[in-house]
Design a protein around this motif. Structure first.
Motif, PDB file in Angstrom:
ATOM      1  N   LYS A  26       0.878  -1.264  -0.188  1.00 23.51           N
ATOM      2  CA  LYS A  26       0.133   0.069   0.060  1.00 23.51           C
ATOM      3  C   LYS A  26       0.949   1.264  -0.044  1.00 23.51           C
ATOM      4  CE  LYS A  26      -3.850  -2.091   2.889  1.00 23.51           C
ATOM      5  NZ  LYS A  26      -3.185  -3.115   3.337  1.00 23.51           N
ATOM      6  N   THR A  27       0.652   2.222  -0.891  1.00 21.47           N
ATOM      7  CA  THR A  27       1.307   3.445  -0.918  1.00 21.47           C
ATOM      8  C   THR A  27       0.738   4.498  -0.230  1.00 21.47           C
ATOM      9  OG1 THR A  27       2.359   2.902  -2.920  1.00 21.47           O
ATOM     10  CG2 THR A  27       2.271   5.139  -2.391  1.00 21.47           C
ATOM     11  N   ILE A  28       1.169   5.182   0.851  1.00 20.91           N
ATOM     12  CA  ILE A  28       0.473   6.006   1.770  1.00 20.91           C
ATOM     13  C   ILE A  28       1.078   7.314   1.382  1.00 20.91           C
ATOM     14  CG2 ILE A  28       0.196   6.891   3.973  1.00 20.91           C
ATOM     15  CD1 ILE A  28      -1.064   4.061   3.324  1.00 20.91           C
ATOM     16  N   ARG A  29       0.250   8.330   0.593  1.00 24.53           N
ATOM     17  CA  ARG A  29       0.345   9.547   0.329  1.00 24.53           C
ATOM     18  C   ARG A  29       0.413  10.583   1.362  1.00 24.53           C
ATOM     19  NH1 ARG A  29      -2.554  12.173  -3.734  1.00 24.53           N
ATOM     20  NH2 ARG A  29      -0.531  13.111  -4.840  1.00 24.53           N
ATOM     21  N   VAL A  30       1.466  11.136   1.589  1.00 19.55           N
ATOM     22  CA  VAL A  30       1.782  12.322   2.685  1.00 19.55           C
ATOM     23  C   VAL A  30       1.763  13.501   2.269  1.00 19.55           C
ATOM     24  CG1 VAL A  30       2.956  13.001   4.703  1.00 19.55           C
ATOM     25  CG2 VAL A  30       2.879  10.354   4.043  1.00 19.55           C
ATOM     26  N   GLY A  31       0.652  14.423   2.466  1.00 23.72           N
ATOM     27  CA  GLY A  31       0.491  15.789   2.006  1.00 23.72           C
ATOM     28  C   GLY A  31       1.527  16.640   2.787  1.00 23.72           C
ATOM     29  N   SER A  32       2.213  17.551   1.940  1.00 23.37           N
ATOM     30  CA  SER A  32       3.412  18.132   2.569  1.00 23.37           C
ATOM     31  C   SER A  32       3.407  19.695   1.969  1.00 23.37           C
ATOM     32  CB  SER A  32       4.594  17.604   2.414  1.00 23.37           C
ATOM     33  OG  SER A  32       5.579  18.153   3.298  1.00 23.37           O
ATOM     34  N   TRP A  33       3.364  20.673   2.901  1.00 29.65           N
ATOM     35  CA  TRP A  33       3.446  22.115   2.343  1.00 29.65           C
ATOM     36  C   TRP A  33       4.790  22.566   2.672  1.00 29.65           C
ATOM     37  CZ3 TRP A  33       3.941  24.885   7.179  1.00 29.65           C
ATOM     38  CH2 TRP A  33       3.357  24.251   8.219  1.00 29.65           C
ATOM     39  N   LEU A  34       5.760  21.848   3.343  1.00 30.02           N
ATOM     40  CA  LEU A  34       7.237  22.630   3.700  1.00 30.02           C
ATOM     41  C   LEU A  34       8.355  21.980   2.604  1.00 30.02           C
ATOM     42  CD1 LEU A  34       7.145  22.086   7.461  1.00 30.02           C
ATOM     43  CD2 LEU A  34       7.282  24.385   6.183  1.00 30.02           C
ATOM     44  N   PRO A  35       9.371  22.539   2.400  1.00 29.51           N
ATOM     45  CA  PRO A  35      10.258  22.301   1.585  1.00 29.51           C
ATOM     46  C   PRO A  35      10.671  20.506   2.031  1.00 29.51           C
ATOM     47  CG  PRO A  35      10.819  24.351   2.038  1.00 29.51           C
ATOM     48  CD  PRO A  35       9.502  23.807   3.047  1.00 29.51           C
ATOM     49  N   ALA A  51      10.625   3.877   9.587  1.00 27.57           N
ATOM     50  CA  ALA A  51      10.364   2.917  10.595  1.00 27.57           C
ATOM     51  C   ALA A  51       9.076   2.240  10.755  1.00 27.57           C
ATOM     52  CB  ALA A  51      10.286   3.692  12.024  1.00 27.57           C
ATOM     53  N   ILE A  52       8.275   2.717  10.057  1.00 31.17           N
ATOM     54  CA  ILE A  52       6.964   2.040   9.824  1.00 31.17           C
ATOM     55  C   ILE A  52       7.036   1.038   8.713  1.00 31.17           C
ATOM     56  CG2 ILE A  52       4.426   2.206   9.204  1.00 31.17           C
ATOM     57  CD1 ILE A  52       4.420   4.886  10.647  1.00 31.17           C
ATOM     58  N   GLU A  53       7.682   1.553   7.356  1.00 26.66           N
ATOM     59  CA  GLU A  53       7.986   0.743   6.523  1.00 26.66           C
ATOM     60  C   GLU A  53       8.653  -0.562   6.855  1.00 26.66           C
ATOM     61  OE1 GLU A  53       7.968   4.056   2.984  1.00 26.66           O
ATOM     62  OE2 GLU A  53       9.786   3.030   3.481  1.00 26.66           O
ATOM     63  N   GLY A  58       7.814  -3.440   4.545  1.00 30.03           N
ATOM     64  CA  GLY A  58       7.291  -2.991   3.132  1.00 30.03           C
ATOM     65  C   GLY A  58       5.992  -3.065   2.768  1.00 30.03           C
ATOM     66  N   SER A  59       5.051  -3.810   3.394  1.00 34.69           N
ATOM     67  CA  SER A  59       3.522  -3.486   3.112  1.00 34.69           C
ATOM     68  C   SER A  59       3.134  -2.174   2.974  1.00 34.69           C
ATOM     69  CB  SER A  59       2.791  -4.465   3.705  1.00 34.69           C
ATOM     70  OG  SER A  59       2.604  -4.071   5.018  1.00 34.69           O
ATOM     71  N   LEU A  60       3.663  -1.483   3.779  1.00 34.96           N
ATOM     72  CA  LEU A  60       3.273   0.098   3.571  1.00 34.96           C
ATOM     73  C   LEU A  60       4.360   1.014   3.227  1.00 34.96           C
ATOM     74  CD1 LEU A  60       1.561   0.760   6.934  1.00 34.96           C
ATOM     75  CD2 LEU A  60       0.524   0.188   4.831  1.00 34.96           C
ATOM     76  N   LYS A  61       4.210   1.787   2.124  1.00 37.61           N
ATOM     77  CA  LYS A  61       4.988   2.630   1.624  1.00 37.61           C
ATOM     78  C   LYS A  61       4.815   3.978   1.749  1.00 37.61           C
ATOM     79  CE  LYS A  61       8.187  -0.560  -0.057  1.00 37.61           C
ATOM     80  NZ  LYS A  61       9.502  -0.466   0.393  1.00 37.61           N
ATOM     81  N   PHE A  62       5.603   4.967   2.110  1.00 39.96           N
ATOM     82  CA  PHE A  62       4.980   6.222   2.379  1.00 39.96           C
ATOM     83  C   PHE A  62       5.791   7.032   1.296  1.00 39.96           C
ATOM     84  CE2 PHE A  62       4.364   4.503   6.437  1.00 39.96           C
ATOM     85  CZ  PHE A  62       3.191   5.343   6.979  1.00 39.96           C
ATOM     86  N   GLU A  63       5.035   8.006   0.714  1.00 43.62           N
ATOM     87  CA  GLU A  63       5.096   8.749  -0.277  1.00 43.62           C
ATOM     88  C   GLU A  63       5.066  10.241   0.038  1.00 43.62           C
ATOM     89  OE1 GLU A  63       3.485  10.329  -4.384  1.00 43.62           O
ATOM     90  OE2 GLU A  63       3.393   8.045  -4.438  1.00 43.62           O
ATOM     91  N   ILE A  64       6.053  10.757   0.480  1.00 46.80           N
ATOM     92  CA  ILE A  64       5.897  12.264   0.777  1.00 46.80           C
ATOM     93  C   ILE A  64       5.982  13.170  -0.271  1.00 46.80           C
ATOM     94  CG2 ILE A  64       6.898  14.022   2.364  1.00 46.80           C
ATOM     95  CD1 ILE A  64       7.995  11.943   4.104  1.00 46.80           C
ATOM     96  N   MET A  65       4.709  14.132  -0.237  1.00 51.71           N
ATOM     97  CA  MET A  65       4.534  14.661  -1.611  1.00 51.71           C
ATOM     98  C   MET A  65       5.388  16.060  -1.595  1.00 51.71           C
ATOM     99  SD  MET A  65       0.614  14.685  -1.714  1.00 51.71           S
ATOM    100  CE  MET A  65       0.235  15.637  -2.963  1.00 51.71           C
TER     101      MET A  65
END
Length: 348
Positions: A26-35, A51-53, A58-65
């Protein structure tokens, strides 16, 4: 030979299954407004996600926008609208929306980022389910920034009277009220505009931790910095999943998120802000900035002057049906328990 053939076939089958399993992550999209290089992103969110990944293999993948979908005050609504799975923001950017959660924003509640972050999370964990301030989201972390200073472009704030008539850039609603009560004129501007505002005389100073002064390139226009012992104010940050995104995780995945969130996230934040301030102060010292500490007498005066903010918060808590005194005392107790300068194991 048959057993060997069976094992070989099983091994081949297993190896062919790995790509399929990888595709199911699962890809978890993380909204971000900072550089991406900001302390909150690089020093808090990225290690938290990593740490969670690892915990979930690897069943969770975080994508920081890398590009914001809206300004900071819009982040919670964007989260509710499922623009992303996880978001973060400053509670004070939405005045009146997270009043109870903002208990740590009150004057002199957070002596350091470890204490403030721990107290903000533990208080929310104990009372927050009743607040109803984050409906539609599942809060996994709260934290506060480090102690802010009064950073001046010209002149010095040696006493509270030196603030009279000064225009000070602030970031949130409570901070603006604090500056107003102390005799300054608050102006709310994005941090990216602070240096220009002070260079042009639009603002005389800014309330910010040392880390943020350096990060936003404000150091060149700062001549003096006044420390306020006890923590004049703080901002409470939230980190949350959209409720549907949270419900879509398996029990094992939710347990992995919980393990590295809450107090773990609060302590990670305390570490990040403390180290960020150390680096920021090194840069300020290199630039010859003068540091001043507000006297104990002026700190006591500031506490008395700002007492109405606490009284008003208690009244708001009462109007909402909460025991504000109990919440406030618990928050103070937790901050005291986790303050970084508390003496332990000392032989006297």
């Amino acid at each position: 030979m048959k057993p060997f053939a069976t094992l070989a076939f099983a091994a081949a089958l297993a190896s062919s299954a790995f790509p399929a399993l990888a595709q199911e992550a699962k890809t978890i999209r993380v909204g971000s407004w900072l550089p991406a290089h900001h302390l909150i992103v690089a020093g808090i969110l990225e290690p938290w996600a990593a740490a969670i990944e690892e915990e979930t293999a690897g069943s969770l993948k975080f994508e920081i926008m890398t590009s914001p979908l809206g300004p900071p005050p819009a982040q919670f609504d964007l989260l509710l609208d499922q623009a992303f799975d996880v978001g973060y923001g400053v509670s004070g950017h939405n005045a009146g929306r997270f009043t109870m959660t903002q208990v740590m924003d009150l004057p002199f509640m957070s002596p350091d980022p470890w204490a403030g972050s721990a107290a903000s999370w533990l208080t929310y964990q104990k009372f927050g389910a009743d607040y109803g301030e984050h409906q539609g989201a599942h809060v996994v972390g709260l934290f506060t920034h480090s102690n802010p200073n009064i950073n001046m472009a010209k002149g010095r704030v040696e006493t509270l009277t030196d603030l009279q008539g000064k225009t000070i850039r602030v970031g949130g609603n409570v901070t603006g009220r604090i500056m107003s009560e102390l005799g300054a004129s608050p102006v709310q501007l994005p941090p990216t505009e602070a240096q220009t505002a002070m260079s042009r005389g639009v603002a005389d100073g800014i309330t910010f931790p040392s880390e943020s002064i350096d990060f936003f390139g404000i150091t060149p226009v700062i001549s003096s910095i006044t420390r306020v012992p006890g923590g004049l104010y703080t901002d409470t940050f939230w980190v949350a999943f959209n409720q549907d995104s949270w419900d879509g995780l398996s029990e094992v995945e939710r347990a992995a998120v919980d393990k590295h969130s809450g107090m773990a996230l609060a302590m990670l934040s305390g570490f990040a802000w403390s180290n960020g301030d150390k680096y920021g102060e090194e840069k300020l010292n290199e630039n010859g900035v003068e540091f001043v500490t507000l006297s104990d007498e002026d700190v006591a005066t500031a506490r008395d002057t700002l007492k109405p903010l606490e009284t008003e918060w208690l009244a708001q808590a009462s109007d909402k049906g909460f025991d504000g005194e109990a919440i406030l005392q618990y928050a103070r107790d937790m901050a005291e328990n986790y303050r970084a300068d508390r003496e332990v194991n000392v032989v006297k």
